[in-house]
Design an enzyme around this catalytic site. Structure first.
Site, short mmCIF file in Angstrom:
data_model
loop_
_atom_site.label_atom_id
_atom_site.label_comp_id
_atom_site.label_asym_id
_atom_site.label_seq_id
_atom_site.Cartn_x
_atom_site.Cartn_y
_atom_site.Cartn_z
N ASN A 151 0.85 -1.18 0.00
CA ASN A 151 0.00 0.00 0.00
C ASN A 151 0.90 1.25 0.00
O ASN A 151 1.71 1.43 0.90
CB ASN A 151 -0.90 -0.04 1.25
CG ASN A 151 -1.85 1.12 1.30
OD1 ASN A 151 -1.47 2.24 1.05
ND2 ASN A 151 -3.10 0.86 1.66
N ARG B 169 -9.43 8.29 -1.06
CA ARG B 169 -10.42 8.70 -0.06
C ARG B 169 -11.22 9.89 -0.54
O ARG B 169 -10.74 10.68 -1.33
CB ARG B 169 -9.70 9.06 1.26
CG ARG B 169 -9.21 7.85 2.01
CD ARG B 169 -8.54 8.27 3.30
NE ARG B 169 -8.28 7.11 4.13
CZ ARG B 169 -9.10 6.66 5.08
NH1 ARG B 169 -10.23 7.28 5.33
NH2 ARG B 169 -8.79 5.59 5.78
N HIS C 228 -5.58 3.79 -1.77
CA HIS C 228 -6.93 4.09 -1.28
C HIS C 228 -7.26 5.52 -1.68
O HIS C 228 -6.64 6.46 -1.18
CB HIS C 228 -6.93 3.91 0.25
CG HIS C 228 -8.28 4.09 0.88
ND1 HIS C 228 -8.49 3.84 2.23
CD2 HIS C 228 -9.47 4.47 0.39
CE1 HIS C 228 -9.76 4.07 2.52
NE2 HIS C 228 -10.37 4.46 1.42
N GLU D 257 -11.01 -9.64 2.36
CA GLU D 257 -9.74 -9.32 3.01
C GLU D 257 -10.03 -9.24 4.50
O GLU D 257 -10.82 -8.39 4.93
CB GLU D 257 -9.16 -7.99 2.50
CG GLU D 257 -7.86 -7.64 3.22
CD GLU D 257 -7.19 -6.38 2.69
OE1 GLU D 257 -7.42 -6.00 1.53
OE2 GLU D 257 -6.41 -5.78 3.45
N ARG E 61 -6.96 12.80 1.25
CA ARG E 61 -5.89 13.19 2.17
C ARG E 61 -4.52 12.65 1.74
O ARG E 61 -3.51 13.19 2.13
CB ARG E 61 -6.21 12.74 3.59
CG ARG E 61 -6.04 11.27 3.86
CD ARG E 61 -6.36 10.94 5.28
NE ARG E 61 -7.77 11.16 5.57
CZ ARG E 61 -8.44 10.55 6.55
NH1 ARG E 61 -7.80 9.75 7.37
NH2 ARG E 61 -9.72 10.76 6.74
N THR F 152 -8.41 3.03 8.09
CA THR F 152 -9.62 2.24 8.09
C THR F 152 -9.77 1.50 9.42
O THR F 152 -8.93 0.69 9.77
CB THR F 152 -9.59 1.23 6.92
OG1 THR F 152 -9.14 1.92 5.78
CG2 THR F 152 -10.93 0.60 6.69
N HIS G 237 -3.81 -5.03 7.33
CA HIS G 237 -3.97 -3.88 8.22
C HIS G 237 -3.15 -4.08 9.51
O HIS G 237 -3.37 -5.03 10.24
CB HIS G 237 -5.43 -3.60 8.60
CG HIS G 237 -5.60 -2.20 9.11
ND1 HIS G 237 -5.80 -1.13 8.27
CD2 HIS G 237 -5.51 -1.69 10.34
CE1 HIS G 237 -5.87 -0.03 8.98
NE2 HIS G 237 -5.69 -0.33 10.24
N HIS H 77 0.99 5.97 2.10
CA HIS H 77 1.78 6.80 3.00
C HIS H 77 2.89 7.56 2.31
O HIS H 77 3.41 8.54 2.86
CB HIS H 77 2.29 5.97 4.18
CG HIS H 77 1.15 5.52 5.03
ND1 HIS H 77 0.42 6.41 5.78
CD2 HIS H 77 0.54 4.32 5.17
CE1 HIS H 77 -0.57 5.76 6.38
NE2 HIS H 77 -0.51 4.49 6.02
N GLU I 48 -8.48 0.56 -3.14
CA GLU I 48 -9.38 0.52 -1.98
C GLU I 48 -10.31 1.72 -2.07
O GLU I 48 -9.87 2.82 -2.40
CB GLU I 48 -8.59 0.64 -0.69
CG GLU I 48 -7.79 -0.55 -0.35
CD GLU I 48 -7.01 -0.29 0.94
OE1 GLU I 48 -7.24 0.73 1.60
OE2 GLU I 48 -6.16 -1.12 1.26
N1 PXP Z 1 -5.83 -3.38 3.78
C1 PXP Z 1 -6.78 -2.43 3.85
C2 PXP Z 1 -8.15 -2.75 3.38
C3 PXP Z 1 -6.50 -1.14 4.35
O1 PXP Z 1 -7.46 -0.20 4.42
C4 PXP Z 1 -5.18 -0.86 4.75
C5 PXP Z 1 -4.85 0.52 5.23
O2 PXP Z 1 -4.97 1.43 4.22
C6 PXP Z 1 -4.22 -1.87 4.63
C7 PXP Z 1 -4.57 -3.12 4.17
C8 PXP Z 1 -2.79 -1.64 5.02
O3 PXP Z 1 -2.71 -1.35 6.36
P1 PXP Z 1 -1.34 -0.83 6.99
O4 PXP Z 1 -1.02 0.46 6.31
O5 PXP Z 1 -1.64 -0.70 8.42
O6 PXP Z 1 -0.31 -1.88 6.67
#
Ligand code: PXP
Length: 243
Positions: free
Chosen positions: A7, A45, A43, A151, A49, A101, A191, A10, A70
């Site tokens: 992901n 949003r 993602h 998921e 953001r 999330t 997550h 960030h 996402e």
């Molecule tokens: N899976 C989903 C559905 C998420 O919303 C997120 C966070 O954006 C992640 C995985 C990844 O989570 P993390 O950034 O905590 O590894």
């Protein structure tokens, strides 16, 4: 072999701190792919953001693996997603005030809305995943929507304090993976996973893909993104073999 989706939200969070062009999540995604990840997750949003529309379209164009977008069940985002045509969409809950999330999608309560969205994307040949808590009722409702994947939300496991609570949350995930597969669903998880807590998750038979962002991008600040992704893949490979 468990796949890794990285992901890149960030990277965009850092860029948006200055509203500039750097660091670019698209550039980061390419480096993640070169390090061996299997898909890129982002993602979009409603409040934009971190990831911007431009990122979604460019990622789809540039990356060579798979784009997993996402998104909340919002008409505006659905319209953009249908234009961008990612390989997969993952429906997540979204409340503006939350930092990330929190908790899975309540498929049971929003059954009609979720089912319609699943059908819409499947009709456009886009695979669908539902981000849900490791809960049997949510798994059953998910199955009824016609989704390809679920998921499983690993956040509660990741945040658990003490061994007893962590093992309890882990057990819920183990059972949910088993139950999801028995229902004919393909099961991913993610997550809050990091270089340590990912180990027991990798030992669960049947998980296809882990989606990880924060820990990898955080580590990338110190060792570089290529190395951070490589290290995560190494840990996943080693842990699944130990099983
Ligand atoms: N899976 C989903 C559905 C998420 O919303 C997120 C966070 O954006 C992640 C995985 C990844 O989570 P993390 O950034 O905590 O590894």
């Amino acid at each position: 072999m468990i796949k890794l989706g990285v992901n890149v939200d960030h990277i965009a969070t850092l860029r948006q701190a200055r509203r500039g062009k750097f660091p670019d999540p698209v550039y980061g995604a390419v480096l993640c792919e070169l390090a061996g990840c299997d898909s890129i997750v982002c993602h979009l949003r409603e409040d934009r953001r971190h990831i911007q529309e431009r990122d979604v379209f460019l990622l789809k164009d540039v990356i060579k693996t798979k784009l997993n977008l996402e998104m909340a069940l919002s008409d505006e985002i659905i319209e953009i997603a249908l234009k961008a045509k990612p390989h997969q969409v993952t429906f997540v809950p979204e409340r503006r005030e939350e930092l990330t999330t929190e908790g899975g999608l309540n498929v049971k309560e929003n059954f009609k809305k979720v089912s319609e969205a699943v059908k819409l994307f499947k009709n456009h040949n886009i695979a669908v995943s539902l981000f849900i808590d490791p809960d049997f009722e949510q798994i059953e409702a998910s199955k009824e929507t016609g989704t390809d994947f679920i998921e499983l939300h690993t956040g509660r496991y990741a945040d658990a304090e003490g061994e007893e609570e962590r093992n309890k949350e882990l057990e819920k995930i183990v059972k949910a993976v088993e139950y999801g597969i028995s229902k004919g669903l393909r099961v991913n998880a993610g997550h809050g996973l990091d270089y340590k807590n990912v180990v027991p998750i990798c030992k669960i038979k049947g998980i296809e893909e882990l989606n990880i962002g924060y820990s990898i991008i955080g580590r990338a600040i110190f060792v570089g993104i290529y190395q951070a992704v490589k290290e995560m893949i190494e840990i996943i490979r080693k842990s699944e073999k130990e099983n």
